[in-house]
Design a protein around this motif. Sequence first.
Motif, PDB file in Angstrom:
ATOM      1  N   GLN A  42      -9.166 -15.026   0.401  1.00 18.05           N
ATOM      2  CA  GLN A  42      -9.536 -13.630   0.162  1.00 18.05           C
ATOM      3  C   GLN A  42      -8.944 -13.196  -1.173  1.00 18.05           C
ATOM      4  O   GLN A  42      -7.734 -13.268  -1.373  1.00 18.05           O
ATOM      5  N   ALA A  73      -7.089  -8.082   5.184  1.00 14.49           N
ATOM      6  CA  ALA A  73      -8.323  -8.248   4.407  1.00 14.49           C
ATOM      7  C   ALA A  73      -9.184  -9.427   4.848  1.00 14.49           C
ATOM      8  O   ALA A  73     -10.314  -9.567   4.375  1.00 14.49           O
ATOM      9  N   TYR A  74      -8.675 -10.254   5.761  1.00 11.61           N
ATOM     10  CA  TYR A  74      -9.436 -11.429   6.210  1.00 11.61           C
ATOM     11  C   TYR A  74      -9.319 -11.546   7.735  1.00 11.61           C
ATOM     12  O   TYR A  74      -8.779 -12.516   8.267  1.00 11.61           O
ATOM     13  N   THR A  76     -11.145 -12.306  10.201  1.00 14.69           N
ATOM     14  CA  THR A  76     -11.711 -13.412  10.968  1.00 14.69           C
ATOM     15  C   THR A  76     -10.685 -14.506  11.247  1.00 14.69           C
ATOM     16  O   THR A  76     -10.779 -15.224  12.236  1.00 14.69           O
ATOM     17  N   LEU A 170     -15.590  -4.013   1.104  1.00 11.57           N
ATOM     18  CA  LEU A 170     -16.057  -5.316   1.558  1.00 11.57           C
ATOM     19  C   LEU A 170     -17.009  -5.924   0.537  1.00 11.57           C
ATOM     20  O   LEU A 170     -17.882  -5.235   0.005  1.00 11.57           O
ATOM     21  N   ASP A 174     -17.170 -10.950   2.959  1.00 19.58           N
ATOM     22  CA  ASP A 174     -16.501 -10.210   4.033  1.00 19.58           C
ATOM     23  C   ASP A 174     -17.517  -9.705   5.045  1.00 19.58           C
ATOM     24  O   ASP A 174     -17.344  -9.856   6.264  1.00 19.58           O
ATOM     25  N   THR A 177     -19.012 -12.162   7.653  1.00 22.56           N
ATOM     26  CA  THR A 177     -18.209 -12.533   8.822  1.00 22.56           C
ATOM     27  C   THR A 177     -18.334 -11.490   9.929  1.00 22.56           C
ATOM     28  O   THR A 177     -18.371 -11.835  11.113  1.00 22.56           O
ATOM     29  N   SER A 573     -15.279 -15.264  -0.124  1.00 19.22           N
ATOM     30  CA  SER A 573     -14.500 -14.206  -0.771  1.00 19.22           C
ATOM     31  C   SER A 573     -13.160 -14.697  -1.298  1.00 19.22           C
ATOM     32  O   SER A 573     -12.290 -13.904  -1.614  1.00 19.22           O
TER      33      SER A 573
END
Length: 579
Positions: A42, A73-74, A76, A170, A174, A177, A573
């Motif tokens: 990210q 920020a990530y 997932t 985003l 992003d 996901t 990303s």
Amino acid sequence: MFTARIPSLAFATVIAIALADPGFAASPAPAKGENGMVVSAQHLATEIGVDVLKRGGNAVDAAVAVGYALAVAYPTAGNIGGGGFMTVRFKDGTSTFLDFRERAPLAATKTMYLDKDGKPIERAGLDGYLAVGVPGSVAGFEMAREKYGTMPRQDLMAPAIKLAREGFELNQGDAATFAKDAQRLAKDPAAAAIFLKPDGSAHHAGERLVQPDLAATLSAISEKGQDAFYKDKTAELIAAASQAKGGILTKADFEQYAVRELKPVTCTYRGYEIVSAPPPSSGGTIICEILNVLEGYPLAYLGAGSADTVHLMAEAMRYAYVDRNSALGDPDFVDNPVSKFLDKAYAAEIRSKIDPFRAGVSQDLMPKGFGESNETTHYSIIDKDGNAVAVTYTLNGSFGAGVVAPGTGVLLNNEMDDFTQKPGVPNLYGLVQGEANAIQPKKTPLSSMSPTVVAKDGKPFMVIGSPGGSRIITITLEAILNVIDHRMDIQEAIDAPRIHHQWLPDTLYVESDGLSPDTLKLLAGMGYHLDVGEDDKTWGQAAGILVGGKSLGEIEKGGGARYNGAMDSRSGSGEALGY
């Protein structure tokens, strides 16, 4: 004796075919830096890590800041509701390994995912609170910072808190996901409230994701340390949600969590030193076992992507994954035969069993008594002094168990699926495992995560790792082979098409457009059952750094940048950034 049936030119054809696929755009030049390098999945987290290095922090400081930033920020895979591993090689050549992997709850039982007839209950170890292991990331980051960092916790966490409180825009990667998992996230009201729009649809690129509950949780950790997560309100909220929704987590599980500091696995390959993850990860041990086997073959001569090279790699993988799946587990519960698997004489024994012209048969290797995905993330960091850090941490499946304890903003893992639910029954990644990895209270499930540092002549040479479930090992391995044997630059080495074999199922997986039709025909003729881009498993997002040049050739000429970073082109990303 092997002869190269496919000339080395064939791999140029493979690359040309691969470049036609948008998943394999032409590899860009590696990122360059003289004072430090951060590579993560990210871009915002990468930039935060580089800023820490610029402010005088070391690689461990940057790793902590990146870890917390990815949790925002990530979502997932970035996490404080999961766990992972950190491999550190210090500037003086010493190394250490931190295990902050998730643990089975105190109330966990060997048969907790089986019905009354002893059959696995579908997705019981994947969805909801019963799938959640005790998270370890916060404790891991705190131990790393306290023992090996130089900067105050508040300074390292402030950027992540700001990202959560003020939100971030985003990008396309992003948003993709969220779109992929929107239906699953919609099943949990607390998760849906954060990650979906009021109408249940996914957020689009250009929209902002704001996470006030997560900002509050991170702020509490920043002020009070790990006790805020393990002994205070956050632990109470997660335990309460678990008990109310069919889980078994209690506050005692959090209070009893402890990080383990272990000796890394080390081995050599063609004069390079490999420093990687020990049990409860299988990663370092199995990478070394495969490298030991392959060291006896002239891979550079045979050529990248040739049928002979792929055959040798697949057979080395087949034998090593038998050992992984049948013998390795949590070292507090299992006597791991690591020294045997690292022995070069054992590798020679395996080579003697490999038929140079025919594929092996996995069923013939079944041990007596024998009855992981893109939702992990890896980042690599090196600082101005040469301290190198490789971190792989995970929620296991995409967005973990798909649940958020109300009031915390914390996505929780579904790591319990990494245990052997029943010997002989595949997990999420198709791994068929044995009793060594059976569920027990406070036990850590066997992992494939492989945060790795490679050294040469006492100096750091490469920092590498990847997500990818059971394919983490082979993805990391292939990046090392591509640099050392096939002399690709670090970006090409990471972007190159991949293969994978994990013993069971007895299938050679080939990334879409990864091998030429002629090579595939030769492999099929050798007896391989091929799966060419047909499965839906992800192939990782590796993050690597090469020291002294972008490739071995440039290093040997002495004309390259000090640090050369590469983020997998499969990443939507991610970013490699040096300064």
